[in-house]
Design a protein around this motif. Structure first.
Motif, PDB file in Angstrom:
ATOM      1  N   GLU A   1     -48.074  72.244 -45.306  1.00 27.21           N
ATOM      2  CA  GLU A   1     -48.243  72.209 -43.901  1.00 27.21           C
ATOM      3  C   GLU A   1     -47.939  73.585 -43.502  1.00 27.21           C
ATOM      4  N   ALA A   2     -46.877  74.064 -44.083  1.00 30.23           N
ATOM      5  CA  ALA A   2     -46.118  75.321 -43.827  1.00 30.23           C
ATOM      6  C   ALA A   2     -47.312  76.433 -43.940  1.00 30.23           C
ATOM      7  N   ALA A   3     -48.037  76.270 -45.096  1.00 31.89           N
ATOM      8  CA  ALA A   3     -49.154  77.267 -45.312  1.00 31.89           C
ATOM      9  C   ALA A   3     -50.208  77.309 -44.167  1.00 31.89           C
ATOM     10  N   VAL A   4     -50.566  76.185 -43.609  1.00 35.27           N
ATOM     11  CA  VAL A   4     -51.455  75.840 -42.414  1.00 35.27           C
ATOM     12  C   VAL A   4     -50.907  76.625 -41.254  1.00 35.27           C
ATOM     13  N   ALA A   5     -49.733  76.100 -41.200  1.00 33.69           N
ATOM     14  CA  ALA A   5     -48.942  76.682 -40.144  1.00 33.69           C
ATOM     15  C   ALA A   5     -48.986  78.324 -39.950  1.00 33.69           C
ATOM     16  N   LYS A   6     -48.855  78.981 -40.995  1.00 35.27           N
ATOM     17  CA  LYS A   6     -48.996  80.669 -41.203  1.00 35.27           C
ATOM     18  C   LYS A   6     -50.634  81.173 -40.585  1.00 35.27           C
ATOM     19  N   VAL A   7     -51.265  80.241 -41.252  1.00 36.12           N
ATOM     20  CA  VAL A   7     -52.583  80.515 -40.809  1.00 36.12           C
ATOM     21  C   VAL A   7     -52.802  80.341 -39.302  1.00 36.12           C
TER      22      VAL A   7
ATOM     23  N   ARG B   1     -50.610  80.683 -37.197  1.00 32.47           N
ATOM     24  CA  ARG B   1     -49.879  81.836 -36.478  1.00 32.47           C
ATOM     25  C   ARG B   1     -50.606  83.045 -36.405  1.00 32.47           C
ATOM     26  N   HIS B   2     -51.320  83.334 -37.612  1.00 33.42           N
ATOM     27  CA  HIS B   2     -52.030  84.668 -37.596  1.00 33.42           C
ATOM     28  C   HIS B   2     -53.215  84.397 -36.532  1.00 33.42           C
TER      29      HIS B   2
ATOM     30  N   GLU C   1     -60.389  74.473 -41.629  1.00 32.45           N
ATOM     31  CA  GLU C   1     -61.541  74.910 -41.794  1.00 32.45           C
ATOM     32  C   GLU C   1     -61.669  76.650 -42.077  1.00 32.45           C
ATOM     33  N   PRO C   2     -62.523  76.761 -43.184  1.00 42.33           N
ATOM     34  CA  PRO C   2     -62.858  78.169 -43.483  1.00 42.33           C
ATOM     35  C   PRO C   2     -63.122  78.766 -41.964  1.00 42.33           C
ATOM     36  N   THR C   3     -62.495  80.240 -41.598  1.00 37.27           N
ATOM     37  CA  THR C   3     -62.405  80.594 -40.541  1.00 37.27           C
ATOM     38  C   THR C   3     -62.908  81.974 -40.457  1.00 37.27           C
ATOM     39  N   LEU C   4     -63.654  82.357 -39.622  1.00 37.28           N
ATOM     40  CA  LEU C   4     -64.136  83.870 -39.466  1.00 37.28           C
ATOM     41  C   LEU C   4     -63.660  84.231 -38.096  1.00 37.28           C
ATOM     42  N   LEU C   5     -63.144  85.665 -38.169  1.00 39.52           N
ATOM     43  CA  LEU C   5     -62.948  86.057 -36.892  1.00 39.52           C
ATOM     44  C   LEU C   5     -63.531  87.444 -36.713  1.00 39.52           C
ATOM     45  N   THR C   6     -63.862  87.777 -35.411  1.00 41.92           N
ATOM     46  CA  THR C   6     -64.521  89.286 -35.119  1.00 41.92           C
ATOM     47  C   THR C   6     -63.446  89.689 -34.068  1.00 41.92           C
ATOM     48  N   GLU C   7     -63.741  91.142 -33.780  1.00 41.00           N
ATOM     49  CA  GLU C   7     -63.051  91.885 -32.948  1.00 41.00           C
ATOM     50  C   GLU C   7     -61.482  92.083 -33.310  1.00 41.00           C
ATOM     51  N   VAL C   8     -61.267  91.862 -34.633  1.00 38.44           N
ATOM     52  CA  VAL C   8     -59.781  91.908 -34.937  1.00 38.44           C
ATOM     53  C   VAL C   8     -59.611  93.477 -34.870  1.00 38.44           C
ATOM     54  N   THR C   9     -58.143  93.773 -34.616  1.00 37.47           N
ATOM     55  CA  THR C   9     -57.961  95.074 -34.716  1.00 37.47           C
ATOM     56  C   THR C   9     -56.484  94.947 -35.544  1.00 37.47           C
TER      57      THR C   9
ATOM     58  N   ASP D   1     -53.606  96.109 -35.152  1.00 35.71           N
ATOM     59  CA  ASP D   1     -52.195  95.538 -34.785  1.00 35.71           C
ATOM     60  C   ASP D   1     -51.980  94.263 -34.895  1.00 35.71           C
ATOM     61  N   MET D   2     -52.994  93.451 -35.311  1.00 35.15           N
ATOM     62  CA  MET D   2     -52.940  92.059 -35.267  1.00 35.15           C
ATOM     63  C   MET D   2     -52.182  91.605 -36.714  1.00 35.15           C
ATOM     64  N   LEU D   3     -51.395  90.389 -36.654  1.00 30.35           N
ATOM     65  CA  LEU D   3     -50.638  90.171 -37.675  1.00 30.35           C
ATOM     66  C   LEU D   3     -51.416  89.835 -39.008  1.00 30.35           C
ATOM     67  N   VAL D   4     -52.735  89.514 -38.742  1.00 30.02           N
ATOM     68  CA  VAL D   4     -53.801  89.265 -39.812  1.00 30.02           C
ATOM     69  C   VAL D   4     -54.058  90.266 -40.495  1.00 30.02           C
ATOM     70  N   ALA D   5     -53.888  91.345 -39.732  1.00 29.35           N
ATOM     71  CA  ALA D   5     -54.140  92.681 -40.690  1.00 29.35           C
ATOM     72  C   ALA D   5     -52.960  93.119 -41.284  1.00 29.35           C
ATOM     73  N   ARG D   6     -51.818  92.853 -40.928  1.00 30.17           N
ATOM     74  CA  ARG D   6     -50.579  93.590 -41.183  1.00 30.17           C
ATOM     75  C   ARG D   6     -49.821  92.384 -42.314  1.00 30.17           C
ATOM     76  N   GLU D   7     -50.004  91.199 -42.391  1.00 26.68           N
ATOM     77  CA  GLU D   7     -49.226  90.296 -43.177  1.00 26.68           C
ATOM     78  C   GLU D   7     -50.363  89.520 -44.069  1.00 26.68           C
ATOM     79  N   GLU D   8     -49.907  89.263 -45.419  1.00 26.91           N
ATOM     80  CA  GLU D   8     -50.708  88.421 -46.281  1.00 26.91           C
ATOM     81  C   GLU D   8     -50.862  86.948 -45.627  1.00 26.91           C
ATOM     82  N   THR D   9     -52.111  86.644 -45.164  1.00 26.01           N
ATOM     83  CA  THR D   9     -52.465  85.406 -44.718  1.00 26.01           C
ATOM     84  C   THR D   9     -52.249  84.193 -45.662  1.00 26.01           C
ATOM     85  N   PHE D  10     -52.850  84.495 -46.716  1.00 26.59           N
ATOM     86  CA  PHE D  10     -52.914  83.433 -47.984  1.00 26.59           C
ATOM     87  C   PHE D  10     -53.563  81.990 -47.515  1.00 26.59           C
ATOM     88  N   GLY D  11     -54.536  82.156 -46.774  1.00 13.99           N
ATOM     89  CA  GLY D  11     -55.553  81.040 -46.315  1.00 13.99           C
ATOM     90  C   GLY D  11     -56.693  81.459 -45.805  1.00 13.99           C
TER      91      GLY D  11
END
Ligand SMILES: NC(=O)c1ccc[n+]([C@@H]2O[C@H](COP(=O)([O-])OP(=O)(O)OC[C@H]3O[C@@H](n4cnc5c(N)ncnc54)[C@H](O)[C@@H]3O)[C@@H](O)[C@H]2O)c1
Ligand SMILES: O=C[C@H](O)CS(=O)(=O)O
Length: 484
Positions: A334-340, A342-343, A369-377, A379-389
């Motif tokens: 669940e901690a892994a899910v929580a990191k996803v 958070r990002h 659920e497998p997730t797709l994000l657009t308009e990501v920049t 400065d977002m956490l998902v670009a700076r940290e390893e999501t691992f999800g």
């Protein structure tokens, strides 16, 4: 209940000095898909780890005295036994880690490929004869095993990450003390059972399951009988181990965290790029060190690529890894899910758009659920940290210069991916991207024949390939004088 063709492969005791050892302490191993306890495992702790180190130290001279050909023969039998028992090993792996059975089988065969590769390398640990610097001198160079190797490995590839280290160690005459992740010890113990059947002598390969990772890690790092630490896991823990190894100046191999950029240029084959992004991002539910963590798409093809990738996400099937047709299993916790989450939350708050997935699944507490994000920049956490999800963020870029700068704006440098049909551009970007490995028009780069490893804070050393024995060998120089 795990149904195995050979139930004896499900081991819950430690394997020390050729014997299966119980311990007063135990810990449980859970199935991440269901939460059920699948095994209760002996926790040998520091005392058991010390005993394993003593056994490995005592066994090492004898193992090193075998010829390379003799070690190769044992390793080859080990490989054959792994392949012959791959279905059971995969079932054990899926039960403790969650990945779909076909992917688990693939990992078993991938891990076995390292045992096979280094069984062959074992016969070719060559030294050198160097022309003397004086008339009465003759110079020789010997390659000798470093000695006892301590191994600490992660949960996401509980078979292959050990095999990728054990294989070169066995080949050159090192002995090995493996401390697998407390989340996934069963795969390592099954490997020990097969190694014993293959004829790996007592003390050469030891497995010390333990819950207290820090205490056992500290013992492996501090014990003067251990010559080398090989670690795969997060950069955070890698730094702890580096510090702990300083007092005994241990050799170190580190396979650490990643944050792989995946770059799609406007001249790319977009279908190939979308196929590559799907595998590079969602393999192992996004829980691999070389997963595409940031997907950079040139502006002219951004919308078209996003559409193609969204179509491919729809083909993924989330579920229990034992079910036929499931492509994407649970996350490890669940901690892994929580990191996803958070990002995801951070990205949406900063303007990203969810175009697929974006929420936990009702399949269970660890399914996302497998997730797709657009308009990501950037400065977002998902670009700076390893999501691992299973979260794919698309970032738009305009120029090649901008893309390379964004790729390199990370302390990590494990893998990167480039899609373009312009050969000159591919060379320019592949040479300038600060990673240890680059996939060019492919999203799947892992193989035993190539050197796997990272730069910057993604690690030290390489695993696999003709370079893979180097980190397990010392180079000794002999100077013969008085030869008139
Ligand atoms: N570069 C690679 O080849 C590679 C491969 C797989 C995973 N990884 C990385 O590993 C991470 C995910 O795996 P993880 O969550 O198991 O990583 P982790 O670093 O939390 O744990 C890795 C191993 O170290 C142990 N450990 C934890 N704290 C320790 C300590 N203080 N001292 C000694 N051992 C300790 C854990 O029990 C586990 O066995 C990700 O960052 C991923 O990128 C890298
Ligand atoms: O997670 C990290 C592994 O090294 C990925 S792979 O098994 O090499 O593909």
């Amino acid at each position: 209940m795990l149904m195995l063709k050979d139930p004896s492969l499900l081991r819950t005791q430690a394997y020390i000095n050729g014997a299966w050892v119980d311990a007063a302490a135990t810990f449980t191993v859970d199935n991440p898909a269901t939460g059920e306890v699948i095994a209760t495992v002996a926790d040998v702790g520091v005392a058991g780890t010390r005993a394993a180190i003593d056994a490995a130290h005592a066994a090492q001279p004898g193992w090193a005295a075998w010829t390379g050909k003799e070690r190769a023969a044992v390793a080859r039998r080990f490989y054959d036994l792994i392949v012959a028992n791959a279905d059971d090993l995969a079932a054990i792996l899926t039960a403790e880690m969650g990945k779909p059975l076909p992917e688990a089988k693939g990992e078993i065969l991938y891990g076995a490929s390292f045992i096979e590769w280094f069984a062959e390398e074992a016969k070719r640990i060559y030294g050198d004869v160097i022309p003397g610097h004086q008339r009465d001198k003759r110079i020789l160079v010997l390659k000798q095993p470093v000695g006892v190797v301590g191994s600490i490995t992660p949960w996401n590839f509980p078979n292959a990450m050990i095999a990728r280290k054990l294989a070169p160690a066995l080949a050159v005459g090192c002995t090995f003390v493996a401390r697998p992740s407390e989340l996934t010890p069963l795969s390592a113990l099954a490997l020990a059972a097969l190694a014993a059947r293959a004829g790996v002598p007592a003390g050469v390969f030891n497995v010390v399951p333990s819950y207290d990772a820090a205490a056992v890690g500290a013992e492996l790092c501090a014990n003067p009988k251990v010559a080398k630490i090989t670690f795969t896991g997060s950069t955070r823990v890698g730094k702890i181990l580096m510090r702990q190894c300083a007092d005994t100046v241990k050799k170190l191999s580190l396979e650490l965290g990643g944050n792989a950029p995946f770059v799609v240029f406007d001249d790319a084959d977009l279908d190939a790029a979308a196929d590559g992004a799907l595998i590079a991002k969602f393999r192992n539910a996004g829980q691999t060190c070389i997963c595409a963590n940031r997907i950079y798409v040139q502006a002219g093809v951004y919308d078209a690529f996003a559409k193609k990738l969204r179509e491919r996400l729809a083909t993924l099937r989330l579920g229990n890894g034992t079910e036929p047709g499931v492509t994407t299993g649970p996350l490890i916790s669940e901690a892994a899910v929580a990191k996803v989450e958070r990002h995801l939350r951070d990205a949406v708050e900063k303007g990203a758009a969810v175009v697929a997935g974006g929420r936990r699944s009702n399949l269970g507490r660890t399914f996302f659920e497998p997730t797709l994000l657009t308009e990501v920049t950037q400065d977002m956490l998902v670009a700076r940290e390893e999501t691992f999800g299973p979260l794919a963020p698309l970032v738009r870029f305009a120029t090649e210069e901008e893309a390379v700068a964004m790729c390199n704006a990370s302390e990590f440098g494990l893998a990167g991916y480039v899609y373009s049909r312009d050969l000159a551009r591919v060379w320019r970007v592949a040479e300038r991207i600060e990673t240890g490995m680059v996939g060019i028009n492919t999203g799947l780069i892992s193989t035993e024949v190539a050197p796997f490893g990272g730069v910057k804070q993604s690690g030290l050393g390489r695993e696999g390939s003709k370079y893979g024995c180097d980190d397990y060998l010392e180079t000794k120089y002999l100077c013969l004088g008085g030869i008139a």
